[in-house]
Design a protein around this motif. Sequence first.
Motif, PDB file in Angstrom:
ATOM      1  N   SER A  65       0.080  -5.838  -1.666  1.00 30.89           N
ATOM      2  CA  SER A  65      -0.492  -6.429  -0.429  1.00 30.89           C
ATOM      3  C   SER A  65      -1.927  -6.476  -0.820  1.00 30.89           C
ATOM      4  CB  SER A  65      -0.282  -5.193   0.859  1.00 30.89           C
ATOM      5  OG  SER A  65       1.183  -5.384   1.065  1.00 30.89           O
ATOM      6  N   HIS A  66      -2.360  -5.540  -1.800  1.00 32.72           N
ATOM      7  CA  HIS A  66      -3.860  -5.767  -1.957  1.00 32.72           C
ATOM      8  C   HIS A  66      -4.347  -6.285  -3.281  1.00 32.72           C
ATOM      9  CE1 HIS A  66      -5.199  -3.181   1.529  1.00 32.72           C
ATOM     10  NE2 HIS A  66      -3.838  -2.327   1.291  1.00 32.72           N
ATOM     11  N   ASP A 114      -5.134   4.588   2.344  1.00 36.18           N
ATOM     12  CA  ASP A 114      -6.234   4.300   1.319  1.00 36.18           C
ATOM     13  C   ASP A 114      -6.320   5.776   0.908  1.00 36.18           C
ATOM     14  OD1 ASP A 114      -7.808   5.790   3.064  1.00 36.18           O
ATOM     15  OD2 ASP A 114      -8.509   3.972   4.133  1.00 36.18           O
ATOM     16  N   TRP A 151       1.940  -1.244  -1.557  1.00 38.88           N
ATOM     17  CA  TRP A 151       0.478  -1.131  -1.322  1.00 38.88           C
ATOM     18  C   TRP A 151       0.010  -2.219  -2.372  1.00 38.88           C
ATOM     19  CZ3 TRP A 151      -3.962  -0.170  -3.989  1.00 38.88           C
ATOM     20  CH2 TRP A 151      -4.977   0.001  -3.295  1.00 38.88           C
ATOM     21  N   VAL A 158      -0.909   6.109   9.420  1.00 36.36           N
ATOM     22  CA  VAL A 158      -1.258   4.687   9.500  1.00 36.36           C
ATOM     23  C   VAL A 158      -0.081   4.006  10.256  1.00 36.36           C
ATOM     24  CG1 VAL A 158      -2.845   4.782   7.554  1.00 36.36           C
ATOM     25  CG2 VAL A 158      -0.616   4.216   7.077  1.00 36.36           C
ATOM     26  N   LYS A 159       0.614   4.565  11.115  1.00 37.26           N
ATOM     27  CA  LYS A 159       1.589   4.014  11.867  1.00 37.26           C
ATOM     28  C   LYS A 159       2.680   3.380  11.248  1.00 37.26           C
ATOM     29  CE  LYS A 159      -1.196   5.125  15.256  1.00 37.26           C
ATOM     30  NZ  LYS A 159      -0.573   6.533  16.223  1.00 37.26           N
ATOM     31  N   ARG A 198       2.606   1.687   8.128  1.00 35.55           N
ATOM     32  CA  ARG A 198       2.112   0.495   7.502  1.00 35.55           C
ATOM     33  C   ARG A 198       1.564   0.677   6.239  1.00 35.55           C
ATOM     34  NH1 ARG A 198      -1.117  -3.276  11.526  1.00 35.55           N
ATOM     35  NH2 ARG A 198      -1.016  -4.605   9.867  1.00 35.55           N
ATOM     36  N   GLU A 250       0.217  -0.904   3.739  1.00 35.20           N
ATOM     37  CA  GLU A 250      -1.161  -1.403   3.497  1.00 35.20           C
ATOM     38  C   GLU A 250      -2.322  -0.821   3.961  1.00 35.20           C
ATOM     39  OE1 GLU A 250       0.732  -3.656   7.049  1.00 35.20           O
ATOM     40  OE2 GLU A 250       1.650  -2.740   5.215  1.00 35.20           O
ATOM     41  N   LYS A 251      -1.966  -0.067   4.952  1.00 40.22           N
ATOM     42  CA  LYS A 251      -3.181   0.493   5.669  1.00 40.22           C
ATOM     43  C   LYS A 251      -3.596   1.878   4.986  1.00 40.22           C
ATOM     44  CE  LYS A 251      -3.913  -2.673   8.907  1.00 40.22           C
ATOM     45  NZ  LYS A 251      -5.015  -3.437   8.984  1.00 40.22           N
TER      46      LYS A 251
END
Length: 535
Positions: A276-277, A222, A273, A214-215, A217, A219-220
């Motif tokens: 962020s969510h 899952d 993570w 996810v590069k 990141r 927060e991306k």
Amino acid sequence: MTDPTTKIPGDKIPGSRRVTTGELGVPHREVILTNGEELRLYDTRGPHHESGVHDVTKGLPPLRKPWIARRAALLGESERGAANVSQMHYARQGVITEEMQFVAIREGCTPEHVRSEIAIGRAILPANINHPESEPMIIGRNFLVKVNSNIGNSAIGSSIEEEVEKLTWSVKWGADTVMDLSTGKQIHETREAIIRNSPVPIGTVPIYQALEKVKGRPEKLDIDVFLETLQEQAEQGVDYFTIHAGVLLRYIPLTAKRVTGIVSRGGSIMAKWCLSHHKENFLYTHFDRICALMKKYDVSFSLGDGLRPGCIADANDAAQFGELITLGELTKLAWEQDVQVMIEGPGHVPIHKIKENMDLQLKHCHEAPFYTLGPLTTDIAPGYDHITSAIGAAIIGSHGTAMLCYVTPKEHLGLPDKEDVKQGMIAYKIAAHAADLAKGHVGAQDRDDALSKARFEFRWEDQFNLAMDPEIAREYHDATLPADAAKTAHFCSMCGPKFCSMEITQQVREMVAGMDEKSKEFVEKGAEIYSAPAK
């Protein structure tokens, strides 16, 4: 790999040879002594060390392949690919696998003891069915204390060839498992080369590769990306995963006033993570799905201590112990699916707080094996943290920790090289052995006794070859007395020929042996008086 013909030296240990026992081919390192005696030691090196030069493109022979195939053949057509093939699953069914038999010979115990310890979760035998090259080993407090070596590239440097060389170097010096913590380029290819050339279990932290997908990141991330990564690594043959499922949303604020915050890379990723969510850790909420995947390959959990203390000031705080309680809850969930579990521990802990860590781990995690990084007993020794942590490792090992994660001199400073790996391994093998002595492990003292006898009898070659590092022992001796005659001399350069206490003691014994009967009676009477217990 940049050079497909890369070969790595076998690096034999002087005065030793690798021997195998029985039909299962259980390895030992046999030290041949100059007095005609032999001593067999636990051996992690793998068969490539005896061949002189090892071609890394060919890998190691698949020792466990026929055992795995035999068990697979017993499964029905509908079960293949979905069955639980974990060592815990077999153990709970009363089955003693070849891996358990292998371990029993290595440890000097009965196969039933191995099976029962695995069945109740007090020990794990990490052995992915896709890593047949591994020589089975066991991690549990009622067995020898084990040591893990960390290797892996980074975005700053290191190649696949260098990492395989670190692997080979690690197992030469006694690594019982190796973790590939690569975060740089070619993560998949690096891991493949390591697994195919490893005679010991390989562990990883899958969140690192998931983050790359996810590069970088957090927060991306899952659960789907994570499970895809687990599947990929399990298919390759990774034997245990560090998974930071205990970093819960409610624990993160507890780290706010820490001196060094969250020092675990995986822990910090999951903390970001969650914040962020504004959601609970997806590794925690989807833990059952993770278990379901791992049992199909027999991958063990190394439940990560994402909130471990990174300095003395943060030791034994609410965040650390809150996560520990959660890891205990997750252990029970994994055991419901017969998935093997060990628990990761700190970190930085001063000596007087070490025992509390072991006591609470046993209480909250139901006696699952404890796997600790050190702990480092002081923060003031950058460049020497392999020593500060080996002190803590010996102590916590004596209290029941099953495996120690080594620390190198480069800890906190940079990516370790080959020499750093050796220094870390030697420091930790000493710590593990000291813990085995303290626990009274059967046979642990045999090597000490053999070396001490060789020392007293001035059998210098035997003293070198029985040492944890034969090469450095010989080098230090020969720095001042390099002549061959010095290898039989009754002194070293510290005392010289006139002041060696052991030589003088031997002379005293000869004098006593030559005494007349009256004098002997006088000496023996004095010995009785001074050896009698005080009233």
